[in-house]
Design an enzyme around this catalytic site. Sequence first.
Site, PDB file in Angstrom:
ATOM      1  N   ASN A 132     -31.411 -15.937  54.520  1.00  0.00           N
ATOM      2  CA  ASN A 132     -30.189 -16.336  53.816  1.00  0.00           C
ATOM      3  C   ASN A 132     -29.939 -15.455  52.587  1.00  0.00           C
ATOM      4  O   ASN A 132     -29.113 -15.791  51.737  1.00  0.00           O
ATOM      5  CB  ASN A 132     -30.271 -17.801  53.373  1.00  0.00           C
ATOM      6  CG  ASN A 132     -30.435 -18.739  54.550  1.00  0.00           C
ATOM      7  OD1 ASN A 132     -29.715 -18.641  55.541  1.00  0.00           O
ATOM      8  ND2 ASN A 132     -31.391 -19.646  54.459  1.00  0.00           N
TER       9      ASN A 132
ATOM     10  N   HIS B  62     -26.313 -31.271  55.742  1.00  0.00           N
ATOM     11  CA  HIS B  62     -27.705 -30.832  55.634  1.00  0.00           C
ATOM     12  C   HIS B  62     -28.660 -32.022  55.469  1.00  0.00           C
ATOM     13  O   HIS B  62     -28.310 -33.033  54.861  1.00  0.00           O
ATOM     14  CB  HIS B  62     -27.814 -29.923  54.411  1.00  0.00           C
ATOM     15  CG  HIS B  62     -29.096 -29.167  54.302  1.00  0.00           C
ATOM     16  ND1 HIS B  62     -30.159 -29.626  53.576  1.00  0.00           N
ATOM     17  CD2 HIS B  62     -29.471 -27.967  54.816  1.00  0.00           C
ATOM     18  CE1 HIS B  62     -31.144 -28.738  53.639  1.00  0.00           C
ATOM     19  NE2 HIS B  62     -30.755 -27.726  54.387  1.00  0.00           N
TER      20      HIS B  62
ATOM     21  N   GLU C 144     -20.091 -29.916  53.215  1.00  0.00           N
ATOM     22  CA  GLU C 144     -20.519 -28.571  52.824  1.00  0.00           C
ATOM     23  C   GLU C 144     -19.313 -27.648  52.890  1.00  0.00           C
ATOM     24  O   GLU C 144     -18.408 -27.886  53.668  1.00  0.00           O
ATOM     25  CB  GLU C 144     -21.613 -28.065  53.794  1.00  0.00           C
ATOM     26  CG  GLU C 144     -22.856 -28.892  53.728  1.00  0.00           C
ATOM     27  CD  GLU C 144     -23.921 -28.474  54.752  1.00  0.00           C
ATOM     28  OE1 GLU C 144     -23.929 -27.309  55.194  1.00  0.00           O
ATOM     29  OE2 GLU C 144     -24.750 -29.332  55.090  1.00  0.00           O
TER      30      GLU C 144
ATOM     31  N   ASP D  86     -21.264 -29.276  48.908  1.00  0.00           N
ATOM     32  CA  ASP D  86     -22.473 -28.437  48.876  1.00  0.00           C
ATOM     33  C   ASP D  86     -22.074 -27.009  49.241  1.00  0.00           C
ATOM     34  O   ASP D  86     -21.741 -26.718  50.392  1.00  0.00           O
ATOM     35  CB  ASP D  86     -23.510 -29.005  49.854  1.00  0.00           C
ATOM     36  CG  ASP D  86     -24.840 -28.261  49.784  1.00  0.00           C
ATOM     37  OD1 ASP D  86     -24.885 -27.156  49.211  1.00  0.00           O
ATOM     38  OD2 ASP D  86     -25.833 -28.788  50.323  1.00  0.00           O
TER      39      ASP D  86
ATOM     40  N   HIS E  84     -24.066 -22.165  51.167  1.00  0.00           N
ATOM     41  CA  HIS E  84     -23.860 -20.915  51.908  1.00  0.00           C
ATOM     42  C   HIS E  84     -22.560 -20.206  51.544  1.00  0.00           C
ATOM     43  O   HIS E  84     -22.185 -19.227  52.188  1.00  0.00           O
ATOM     44  CB  HIS E  84     -23.943 -21.171  53.414  1.00  0.00           C
ATOM     45  CG  HIS E  84     -25.306 -21.636  53.831  1.00  0.00           C
ATOM     46  ND1 HIS E  84     -26.325 -20.764  54.114  1.00  0.00           N
ATOM     47  CD2 HIS E  84     -25.825 -22.881  53.938  1.00  0.00           C
ATOM     48  CE1 HIS E  84     -27.417 -21.448  54.405  1.00  0.00           C
ATOM     49  NE2 HIS E  84     -27.144 -22.737  54.303  1.00  0.00           N
TER      50      HIS E  84
ATOM     51  N   LYS F 273     -30.046 -18.825  48.186  1.00  0.00           N
ATOM     52  CA  LYS F 273     -29.458 -18.128  49.339  1.00  0.00           C
ATOM     53  C   LYS F 273     -28.896 -16.792  48.845  1.00  0.00           C
ATOM     54  O   LYS F 273     -29.651 -15.866  48.630  1.00  0.00           O
ATOM     55  CB  LYS F 273     -28.424 -19.041  49.988  1.00  0.00           C
ATOM     56  CG  LYS F 273     -29.010 -20.460  50.253  1.00  0.00           C
ATOM     57  CD  LYS F 273     -29.276 -20.787  51.679  1.00  0.00           C
ATOM     58  CE  LYS F 273     -30.326 -21.842  51.881  1.00  0.00           C
ATOM     59  NZ  LYS F 273     -29.866 -23.226  51.960  1.00  0.00           N
TER      60      LYS F 273
HETATM   61  C1  LIG Z   1     -30.673 -24.531  51.891  1.00  0.00           C
HETATM   62  C2  LIG Z   1     -29.769 -25.683  51.690  1.00  0.00           C
HETATM   63  C3  LIG Z   1     -30.048 -26.662  50.743  1.00  0.00           C
HETATM   64  C4  LIG Z   1     -31.351 -26.702  50.003  1.00  0.00           C
HETATM   65  O1  LIG Z   1     -31.410 -25.746  49.009  1.00  0.00           O
HETATM   66  P1  LIG Z   1     -32.858 -25.229  48.524  1.00  0.00           P
HETATM   67  O2  LIG Z   1     -32.573 -24.589  47.236  1.00  0.00           O
HETATM   68  O3  LIG Z   1     -33.324 -24.282  49.571  1.00  0.00           O
HETATM   69  O4  LIG Z   1     -33.720 -26.441  48.402  1.00  0.00           O
HETATM   70  C5  LIG Z   1     -29.121 -27.646  50.530  1.00  0.00           C
HETATM   71  N1  LIG Z   1     -27.978 -27.708  51.235  1.00  0.00           N
HETATM   72  C6  LIG Z   1     -27.687 -26.794  52.179  1.00  0.00           C
HETATM   73  C7  LIG Z   1     -26.408 -26.903  52.925  1.00  0.00           C
HETATM   74  C8  LIG Z   1     -28.576 -25.764  52.445  1.00  0.00           C
HETATM   75  O5  LIG Z   1     -28.300 -24.896  53.415  1.00  0.00           O
END
Ligand SMILES: *Cc1c(COP(=O)(O)O)cnc(C)c1O
Length: 380
Positions: free
Chosen positions: A44, A130, A177, A206, A209, A240
């Site tokens: 990522n 997620h 998300e 969220d 990405h 990411k």
């Molecule tokens: C990776 C991810 C998380 C978690 O984030 P980390 O910092 O890796 O704990 C939360 N939500 C989504 C959509 C993710 O892809």
Amino acid sequence: MRSPGDELEHLRSQSLFRQLRTLDSPQAVRVEVDGRSLDNFSSNDYLALADHPLIKQAFKTGIDQFGVGSGASRLVCGTLRPHQDLENAVAELKSAQAALTFSSGFATAHGLVCSLMTKGDTIVLDKLAHACLIDAARLSGATIRVFPHNDLNKLGKILRAVNSARPADARVLIITESIFSMDGDAAPLAGIIALKKEFDALLLLDEAHAFGILGPGGAGLARQLGVQNEVDFQMGTFSKALGLSGGYVACTRDFRDLFINRARSFIYSTAPSPALAHATTFAIGLIQSKEGDALRERLRRNVQTLADALGKSPPPAGIFPLIIGDEYAALDAARQLLEKGFLVPAIRFPTVPRGTARLRITLSAAHTSDQIQSLGKCID
Ligand SMILES: *Cc1c(COP(=O)(O)O)cnc(C)c1O
């Protein structure tokens, strides 16, 4: 009593057993694994910042100025200047009043949802949200309703039904998300915002990405659409596109204060390294610079190159899922690519629903056109 061996055998029999793979090189588009050099399409690290010389230098400067550890939780004596600087930088990038950071995106989701929601409240979740959001919702004790992925019509119906029996002070929180982690598509954010206003709900978005990739300066989907003021909680992660680790939420000052007082993953956990916070602030500056724009442009071009090679339309960010269905077939496809020198993960249940196993290709700004063309040829 069941033995772990039996449980592991059961996982193996369903092609669901997972194991770790150790890289002997930094995270990059070519990595060393078991003495082999592989083309990496599984990270990522979309902007290739995990091993960026200037961010590494900032990390070292952070160590020299503030040390390696924080010594305590943020509320005790673990808030150092770099933590506050980082939160100011996040708030500014997100055009929000305030921001709060956590040790990970996972911890952020738990902290927010469990601070905000309790028994008698309702969480309305996208079906493909997620795992950390789902677990947080369960832990909060609120009633959970799930709407089919990106289905505005169904979301509206659920919100209307919830409101018909809603006590005056009960909260309703929509969780989605901006770019879905395993499907790579975008949420219909404008439509979701119209519904959240109509039904007086809160919205947690969220941006894991999308942060670093979409919008001005990589601020995310909400800023790209100019709707950041309508999103109550812009959350995301530095793990990411920023190539580091840690999570954040951008929100109002009042909500920030509430999280500082209530979020157990914030209160009962030692503050992240001040050197990491210092490097993260530097990385936020980098993604907003001309170099950030150039990296995003290169990522977009790489996504287009793979889309052309596969005869598909390009996804909105860096995630290219190729749905296979059967778990064993997906593992086999990943194994065949590995033999040819490509690291592409097979994503299986419970990360995605049963029977929707897939190859999840992720692209980086640093992939060369040759790497992408060769991968495209092996997939056709
Ligand atoms: C990776 C991810 C998380 C978690 O984030 P980390 O910092 O890796 O704990 C939360 N939500 C989504 C959509 C993710 O892809």
